[in-house]
Design a protein around this motif. Structure first.
Motif, PDB file in Angstrom:
ATOM      1  N   ILE A   1       0.859  -1.180   0.000  1.00 13.68           N
ATOM      2  CA  ILE A   1       0.000   0.000   0.000  1.00 13.68           C
ATOM      3  C   ILE A   1       0.894   1.227   0.000  1.00 13.68           C
ATOM      4  O   ILE A   1       1.855   1.303   0.769  1.00 13.68           O
ATOM      5  CB  ILE A   1      -0.906   0.047   1.235  1.00 13.68           C
TER       6      ILE A   1
ATOM      7  N   SER B   1      -4.434   6.663  -1.318  1.00 14.99           N
ATOM      8  CA  SER B   1      -3.771   5.385  -1.069  1.00 14.99           C
ATOM      9  C   SER B   1      -4.107   4.444  -2.207  1.00 14.99           C
ATOM     10  O   SER B   1      -5.257   4.385  -2.661  1.00 14.99           O
ATOM     11  CB  SER B   1      -4.247   4.774   0.250  1.00 14.99           C
TER      12      SER B   1
ATOM     13  N   GLU C   1      -3.188   0.301  -3.742  1.00 12.90           N
ATOM     14  CA  GLU C   1      -2.669  -1.007  -3.362  1.00 12.90           C
ATOM     15  C   GLU C   1      -2.353  -1.801  -4.616  1.00 12.90           C
ATOM     16  O   GLU C   1      -3.145  -1.826  -5.562  1.00 12.90           O
ATOM     17  CB  GLU C   1      -3.698  -1.753  -2.515  1.00 12.90           C
TER      18      GLU C   1
ATOM     19  N   SER D   1      -3.048  -9.013   0.641  1.00 14.05           N
ATOM     20  CA  SER D   1      -3.890  -8.302  -0.315  1.00 14.05           C
ATOM     21  C   SER D   1      -5.107  -7.762   0.427  1.00 14.05           C
ATOM     22  O   SER D   1      -5.413  -8.192   1.534  1.00 14.05           O
ATOM     23  CB  SER D   1      -4.312  -9.215  -1.469  1.00 14.05           C
TER      24      SER D   1
ATOM     25  N   LEU E   1      -6.116  -2.300   2.142  1.00 15.59           N
ATOM     26  CA  LEU E   1      -6.856  -1.046   2.265  1.00 15.59           C
ATOM     27  C   LEU E   1      -8.125  -1.238   3.083  1.00 15.59           C
ATOM     28  O   LEU E   1      -8.507  -0.372   3.862  1.00 15.59           O
ATOM     29  CB  LEU E   1      -7.239  -0.493   0.887  1.00 15.59           C
TER      30      LEU E   1
END
Length: 98
Positions: free
Chosen positions: A2, A42, A44, A82, A85
Protein backbone atom coordinates in the motif's frame (compact mmCIF):
# COMPACT_ATOMS: atom_id res chain seq x y z
CA UNK A 1 1.91 -3.12 -0.96
CA UNK A 2 0.00 0.00 0.00
CA UNK A 3 1.30 3.44 -0.88
CA UNK A 4 -0.24 6.61 0.49
CA UNK A 5 0.84 9.68 -1.40
CA UNK A 6 0.08 13.34 -1.82
CA UNK A 7 0.92 15.38 -4.89
CA UNK A 8 0.87 19.14 -4.41
CA UNK A 9 1.37 21.64 -7.22
CA UNK A 10 3.44 24.65 -6.22
CA UNK A 11 3.41 28.08 -7.80
CA UNK A 12 -0.23 27.91 -8.89
CA UNK A 13 -1.95 29.72 -6.04
CA UNK A 14 -3.99 28.42 -3.12
CA UNK A 15 -6.76 26.62 -5.02
CA UNK A 16 -5.09 23.39 -6.10
CA UNK A 17 -8.11 21.07 -6.32
CA UNK A 18 -8.16 21.11 -10.10
CA UNK A 19 -4.52 19.99 -10.23
CA UNK A 20 -4.99 17.34 -7.56
CA UNK A 21 -7.97 16.00 -9.54
CA UNK A 22 -5.57 15.35 -12.44
CA UNK A 23 -3.50 13.10 -10.17
CA UNK A 24 -6.53 11.32 -8.71
CA UNK A 25 -7.88 10.71 -12.21
CA UNK A 26 -4.68 8.81 -13.06
CA UNK A 27 -5.11 6.65 -9.94
CA UNK A 28 -8.74 5.89 -10.71
CA UNK A 29 -7.94 4.96 -14.30
CA UNK A 30 -5.17 2.61 -13.13
CA UNK A 31 -7.63 -0.03 -12.00
CA UNK A 32 -5.77 -0.57 -8.71
CA UNK A 33 -7.70 -0.52 -5.44
CA UNK A 34 -7.55 3.02 -4.06
CA UNK A 35 -8.99 5.54 -1.62
CA UNK A 36 -8.74 9.31 -1.58
CA UNK A 37 -9.24 11.46 1.49
CA UNK A 38 -8.56 15.09 2.37
CA UNK A 39 -4.80 14.58 2.70
CA UNK A 40 -3.67 11.48 0.77
CA UNK A 41 -4.57 9.00 -1.92
CA UNK A 42 -3.77 5.39 -1.07
CA UNK A 43 -3.31 2.70 -3.70
CA UNK A 44 -2.67 -1.01 -3.36
CA UNK A 45 -0.79 -3.26 -5.73
CA UNK A 46 1.32 -6.38 -5.97
CA UNK A 47 4.69 -4.82 -6.72
CA UNK A 48 6.85 -1.71 -6.52
CA UNK A 49 6.75 -1.33 -10.28
CA UNK A 50 2.97 -1.52 -10.47
CA UNK A 51 2.33 0.99 -7.68
CA UNK A 52 5.17 3.39 -8.39
CA UNK A 53 4.21 3.57 -12.06
CA UNK A 54 0.84 4.99 -11.01
CA UNK A 55 2.46 7.43 -8.56
CA UNK A 56 4.86 8.60 -11.24
CA UNK A 57 2.08 9.09 -13.78
CA UNK A 58 0.04 11.04 -11.21
CA UNK A 59 3.01 13.35 -10.56
CA UNK A 60 3.59 13.79 -14.30
CA UNK A 61 -0.07 14.75 -14.77
CA UNK A 62 0.27 17.55 -12.22
CA UNK A 63 3.74 18.51 -13.45
CA UNK A 64 2.30 19.08 -16.91
CA UNK A 65 0.40 22.11 -15.59
CA UNK A 66 2.39 23.30 -12.55
CA UNK A 67 5.87 24.82 -12.48
CA UNK A 68 6.84 22.78 -9.40
CA UNK A 69 5.45 19.67 -7.68
CA UNK A 70 5.84 18.32 -4.14
CA UNK A 71 5.40 14.60 -3.47
CA UNK A 72 4.91 13.01 -0.04
CA UNK A 73 4.88 9.21 0.02
CA UNK A 74 4.48 6.51 2.67
CA UNK A 75 4.60 2.79 1.88
CA UNK A 76 3.51 -0.36 3.70
CA UNK A 77 5.55 -3.14 2.11
CA UNK A 78 4.10 -6.48 3.15
CA UNK A 79 4.46 -9.26 0.57
CA UNK A 80 1.59 -11.72 0.32
CA UNK A 81 -1.01 -9.43 1.84
CA UNK A 82 -3.89 -8.30 -0.32
CA UNK A 83 -6.94 -6.17 0.41
CA UNK A 84 -4.97 -4.25 3.03
CA UNK A 85 -6.86 -1.05 2.27
CA UNK A 86 -9.98 -2.66 3.66
CA UNK A 87 -8.68 -5.20 6.16
CA UNK A 88 -6.49 -2.74 8.09
CA UNK A 89 -9.43 -0.41 8.65
CA UNK A 90 -11.75 -3.29 9.53
CA UNK A 91 -9.30 -4.44 12.21
CA UNK A 92 -9.28 -1.03 13.87
CA UNK A 93 -13.08 -0.78 13.64
CA UNK A 94 -13.39 -4.21 15.29
CA UNK A 95 -11.28 -3.03 18.23
CA UNK A 96 -13.30 0.17 18.51
CA UNK A 97 -16.56 -1.77 18.56
CA UNK A 98 -15.33 -4.33 21.11
Amino acid sequence: MIVAFSVTPLGVGEDVGEYVADAVRVVRESGLPHRTDAMFTSIEGESWDEVMDVVKRAVVAVEARAPRVSLVLKADIRPGVSDGLTSKVETVERYLAG
